[in-house]
Design a protein around this motif. Structure first.
Motif, PDB file in Angstrom:
ATOM      1  N   GLY A 313       0.787  -1.227   0.000  1.00  0.00           N
ATOM      2  CA  GLY A 313       0.000   0.000   0.000  1.00  0.00           C
ATOM      3  C   GLY A 313       0.814   1.268   0.000  1.00  0.00           C
ATOM      4  O   GLY A 313       0.310   2.327  -0.393  1.00  0.00           O
ATOM      5  N   HIS A 314       2.090   1.193   0.406  1.00  0.00           N
ATOM      6  CA  HIS A 314       2.900   2.408   0.515  1.00  0.00           C
ATOM      7  C   HIS A 314       4.348   2.108   0.128  1.00  0.00           C
ATOM      8  O   HIS A 314       4.974   1.229   0.726  1.00  0.00           O
ATOM      9  CB  HIS A 314       2.896   2.961   1.943  1.00  0.00           C
ATOM     10  N   ALA A 315       4.880   2.858  -0.831  1.00  0.00           N
ATOM     11  CA  ALA A 315       6.291   2.727  -1.180  1.00  0.00           C
ATOM     12  C   ALA A 315       6.688   3.894  -2.074  1.00  0.00           C
ATOM     13  O   ALA A 315       5.891   4.351  -2.898  1.00  0.00           O
ATOM     14  CB  ALA A 315       6.566   1.399  -1.899  1.00  0.00           C
ATOM     15  N   PHE A 316       7.925   4.363  -1.906  1.00  0.00           N
ATOM     16  CA  PHE A 316       8.402   5.459  -2.741  1.00  0.00           C
ATOM     17  C   PHE A 316       9.923   5.464  -2.754  1.00  0.00           C
ATOM     18  O   PHE A 316      10.578   4.823  -1.929  1.00  0.00           O
ATOM     19  CB  PHE A 316       7.858   6.812  -2.256  1.00  0.00           C
ATOM     20  N   VAL A 317      10.469   6.212  -3.710  1.00  0.00           N
ATOM     21  CA  VAL A 317      11.913   6.404  -3.808  1.00  0.00           C
ATOM     22  C   VAL A 317      12.253   7.756  -3.196  1.00  0.00           C
ATOM     23  O   VAL A 317      11.576   8.759  -3.457  1.00  0.00           O
ATOM     24  CB  VAL A 317      12.377   6.383  -5.278  1.00  0.00           C
ATOM     25  N   THR A 318      13.305   7.794  -2.409  1.00  0.00           N
ATOM     26  CA  THR A 318      13.781   9.066  -1.878  1.00  0.00           C
ATOM     27  C   THR A 318      15.301   9.038  -1.820  1.00  0.00           C
ATOM     28  O   THR A 318      15.940   8.065  -2.216  1.00  0.00           O
ATOM     29  CB  THR A 318      13.175   9.361  -0.493  1.00  0.00           C
ATOM     30  N   ARG A 319      15.869  10.111  -1.347  1.00  0.00           N
ATOM     31  CA  ARG A 319      17.291  10.164  -1.047  1.00  0.00           C
ATOM     32  C   ARG A 319      17.455  10.604   0.403  1.00  0.00           C
ATOM     33  O   ARG A 319      16.758  11.511   0.857  1.00  0.00           O
ATOM     34  CB  ARG A 319      18.020  11.106  -2.008  1.00  0.00           C
ATOM     35  N   LEU A 320      18.362   9.954   1.102  1.00  0.00           N
ATOM     36  CA  LEU A 320      18.647  10.289   2.491  1.00  0.00           C
ATOM     37  C   LEU A 320      20.020  10.934   2.566  1.00  0.00           C
ATOM     38  O   LEU A 320      20.900  10.656   1.736  1.00  0.00           O
ATOM     39  CB  LEU A 320      18.584   9.043   3.366  1.00  0.00           C
ATOM     40  N   ARG A 321      20.218  11.785   3.548  1.00  0.00           N
ATOM     41  CA  ARG A 321      21.450  12.561   3.605  1.00  0.00           C
ATOM     42  C   ARG A 321      22.556  11.857   4.371  1.00  0.00           C
ATOM     43  O   ARG A 321      23.735  12.222   4.227  1.00  0.00           O
ATOM     44  CB  ARG A 321      21.163  13.930   4.222  1.00  0.00           C
ATOM     45  N   ASN A 322      22.204  10.839   5.154  1.00  0.00           N
ATOM     46  CA  ASN A 322      23.216  10.083   5.897  1.00  0.00           C
ATOM     47  C   ASN A 322      22.533   8.907   6.594  1.00  0.00           C
ATOM     48  O   ASN A 322      21.309   8.734   6.496  1.00  0.00           O
ATOM     49  CB  ASN A 322      23.942  10.966   6.924  1.00  0.00           C
ATOM     50  N   LEU A 323      23.314   8.123   7.299  1.00  0.00           N
ATOM     51  CA  LEU A 323      22.768   6.953   7.982  1.00  0.00           C
ATOM     52  C   LEU A 323      21.948   7.317   9.215  1.00  0.00           C
ATOM     53  O   LEU A 323      21.138   6.508   9.674  1.00  0.00           O
ATOM     54  CB  LEU A 323      23.904   5.995   8.361  1.00  0.00           C
ATOM     55  N   ARG A 324      22.136   8.512   9.752  1.00  0.00           N
ATOM     56  CA  ARG A 324      21.280   8.919  10.864  1.00  0.00           C
ATOM     57  C   ARG A 324      19.821   9.001  10.404  1.00  0.00           C
ATOM     58  O   ARG A 324      18.910   8.630  11.150  1.00  0.00           O
ATOM     59  CB  ARG A 324      21.739  10.261  11.434  1.00  0.00           C
ATOM     60  N   GLU A 325      19.600   9.495   9.186  1.00  0.00           N
ATOM     61  CA  GLU A 325      18.233   9.522   8.660  1.00  0.00           C
ATOM     62  C   GLU A 325      17.712   8.107   8.442  1.00  0.00           C
ATOM     63  O   GLU A 325      16.553   7.813   8.734  1.00  0.00           O
ATOM     64  CB  GLU A 325      18.170  10.332   7.373  1.00  0.00           C
ATOM     65  N   ALA A 326      18.560   7.217   7.934  1.00  0.00           N
ATOM     66  CA  ALA A 326      18.140   5.820   7.784  1.00  0.00           C
ATOM     67  C   ALA A 326      17.781   5.220   9.140  1.00  0.00           C
ATOM     68  O   ALA A 326      16.840   4.418   9.261  1.00  0.00           O
ATOM     69  CB  ALA A 326      19.248   5.002   7.116  1.00  0.00           C
ATOM     70  N   GLY A 327      18.512   5.621  10.175  1.00  0.00           N
ATOM     71  CA  GLY A 327      18.244   5.104  11.512  1.00  0.00           C
ATOM     72  C   GLY A 327      16.871   5.463  12.037  1.00  0.00           C
ATOM     73  O   GLY A 327      16.280   4.713  12.825  1.00  0.00           O
ATOM     74  N   ARG A 328      16.330   6.594  11.605  1.00  0.00           N
ATOM     75  CA  ARG A 328      14.986   6.968  12.029  1.00  0.00           C
ATOM     76  C   ARG A 328      13.955   5.961  11.519  1.00  0.00           C
ATOM     77  O   ARG A 328      12.967   5.647  12.188  1.00  0.00           O
ATOM     78  CB  ARG A 328      14.634   8.366  11.518  1.00  0.00           C
ATOM     79  N   PHE A 329      14.187   5.456  10.308  1.00  0.00           N
ATOM     80  CA  PHE A 329      13.281   4.445   9.761  1.00  0.00           C
ATOM     81  C   PHE A 329      13.438   3.111  10.486  1.00  0.00           C
ATOM     82  O   PHE A 329      12.441   2.442  10.799  1.00  0.00           O
ATOM     83  CB  PHE A 329      13.525   4.285   8.252  1.00  0.00           C
ATOM     84  N   ILE A 330      14.682   2.716  10.746  1.00  0.00           N
ATOM     85  CA  ILE A 330      14.913   1.477  11.494  1.00  0.00           C
ATOM     86  C   ILE A 330      14.230   1.557  12.857  1.00  0.00           C
ATOM     87  O   ILE A 330      13.581   0.611  13.314  1.00  0.00           O
ATOM     88  CB  ILE A 330      16.424   1.215  11.652  1.00  0.00           C
ATOM     89  N   GLU A 331      14.370   2.692  13.515  1.00  0.00           N
ATOM     90  CA  GLU A 331      13.751   2.906  14.811  1.00  0.00           C
ATOM     91  C   GLU A 331      12.237   2.757  14.734  1.00  0.00           C
ATOM     92  O   GLU A 331      11.593   2.290  15.684  1.00  0.00           O
ATOM     93  CB  GLU A 331      14.129   4.302  15.305  1.00  0.00           C
ATOM     94  N   ALA A 332      11.651   3.129  13.583  1.00  0.00           N
ATOM     95  CA  ALA A 332      10.201   3.023  13.380  1.00  0.00           C
ATOM     96  C   ALA A 332       9.782   1.658  12.850  1.00  0.00           C
ATOM     97  O   ALA A 332       8.603   1.431  12.554  1.00  0.00           O
ATOM     98  CB  ALA A 332       9.736   4.106  12.414  1.00  0.00           C
TER      99      ALA A 332
END
Length: 423
Positions: A313-332
């Motif tokens: 139901g939900h998916a998209f392409v984005t760009r992240l600025r570093n692994l700290r931003e990726a970590g926010r998703f892992i945390e969620a």
């Protein structure tokens, strides 16, 4: 030279000189990124029209916007012939969106359903700060299946301010554009109830060619998500008509791992055409479902997220600025599919020595902040789980694909607040 590199080279020959995007195949040869001075500023903006209120702000011609989706109206805008068949058509055009900086690249993605003989076409146009408007460029002709329409992109189209390199819209060097519009054309064949477009968005960026200094460990440290492990290499030689076979299927294999995490893999009847005893047949199905007839590969970024969105139901392409931003998703609780590129000796512990474009799944972090991944290039499932040095990973990810990531989630995993600009 890979197919994505060939498309980029054609644009570079036309003076569209922005940082090279990585391919999405697990090749074992490729030059290391050229070293240039480090620049800290990484401008990224993701914006989507994916709610009733946002979709209602667009310009609708021959379509209806209801319950957070766009469909062809009972009275379409017109009719069009494609591949010898007649389609009712409608069109939705977004308002102008200004990222707030002069962007040089844009990648669009969408969420849609295409039952029966129906498909969508996604296009973009840009505007300079002085008000000059580009032509519309086609970014993708897409359907979930391949019975009626060949899913494809059209590289080139470099006629004015920008051009298309597979899935990436690239602006003339040193120009930067101030705004953009997205357009989706819906085409409904005889007897079809579709298409239905649930959302459309884009990530616009202006990025340096190198990574900034290594980010500090932060969100997600010590968390590892229970993402299933699939190897693309067990599919080597399978169905070479879809991008060269399993050894090149890092992107659909990574997408499948994330779908498995959400218990959203396609049902057995969907891949009943695959012989019995085939290991992880849903990966072969995903390769077919993401194959780009124009690019001749399965590594098209938005084609992978569009496929995933049909399942979760939900998916998209984005760009992240570093692994700290990726970590926010892992945390969620949201794994991140990342596009990387590296030379020999630049990613310790990788199952392949080098790659000029590779997709894998970031599933978490050690307590010290190193990156835990599911790397589909491993020869077997048991070798898929790896841990990579944080600095090496960022150097393989940020300067090459610009930090490109697939974000796939279901209704039970909302996006983390403030994880990245534009959300």
């Amino acid at each position: 030279m890979t197919r994505r590199q060939a498309a980029l080279a054609a644009l570079l020959a036309l003076a569209l000189a922005t940082p090279q995007a990585a391919t999405a195949t697990a090749t074992t040869a490729g030059a290391a990124p050229v070293s240039t001075p480090r620049v800290a500023t990484r401008h990224v903006d993701y914006h989507a029209w994916d709610t009733q209120a946002r979709l209602a702000d667009g310009r609708a011609t021959g379509v209806e916007v209801r319950r957070g989706a766009v469909t062809v109206a009972a009275e379409p805008a017109g009719h069009r012939k494609y591949d010898g068949r007649r389609y009712a058509t409608g069109r939705w055009v977004s308002p102008w969106h200004a990222p707030g900086f002069g962007y040089t690249e844009l990648v669009a993605s969408w969420q849609a359903r295409t039952p029966g003989d129906s498909f969508v076409e996604v296009a973009v146009r840009g505007r300079t700060a002085a008000g000059r408007v580009s032509s519309w460029d086609l970014l993708g002709r897409w359907a979930a299946g391949d019975r009626h329409v060949d899913r494809r992109t059209v590289s080139g189209q470099s006629d004015d301010l920008a051009g298309v390199a597979v899935d990436t819209w690239r602006v003339e060097p040193d120009r930067g554009l101030a705004g953009y519009q997205l357009r989706v054309t819906l085409l409904r064949g005889r007897g079809s109830t579709g298409p239905v477009v649930d959302g459309l968005g884009a990530v616009a960026s202006r990025l340096p060619a190198t990574a900034p200094g290594t980010s500090r460990p932060g969100p997600g440290s010590g968390t590892v998500l229970d993402v299933p492990r699939y190897s693309q290499m067990v599919h080597s030689g399978h169905y070479p008509r879809w991008g060269g076979g399993g050894q090149a299927w890092c992107s659909p294999t990574s997408t499948s791992m994330v779908l498995g995490y959400y218990d959203a893999l396609p049902p057995a009847k969907a891949w009943s055409w695959i012989p019995d005893g085939h290991t992880d047949p849903w990966v072969d199905f995903a390769a077919r479902a993401t194959y780009d007839h124009g690019y001749d590969g399965t590594g098209n970024w938005p084609f992978n997220t569009a496929y995933a969105a049909t399942r979760t139901g939900h998916a998209f392409v984005t760009r992240l600025r570093n692994l700290r931003e990726a970590g926010r998703f892992i945390e969620a609780g949201i794994p991140v599919v990342a596009s990387i590129s590296f030379g020999s000796g630049e990613l310790d512990g990788a199952p392949i020595s080098a790659s000029d474009g590779h997709l894998l799944v970031v599933v978490g972090f050690t307590r010290a902040g190193d990156v835990v991944v599911n790397d589909p290039a491993a020869q077997h499932r048991r070798g898929v789980r790896r841990t990579y040095d944080r600095a090496q990973f960022e150097d393989a990810w940020l300067p090459t694909s610009g930090g490109t990531a697939y974000i796939v989630r279901d209704d039970t995993h909302p996006l983390p607040t403030g994880a990245s600009p534009g959300w």
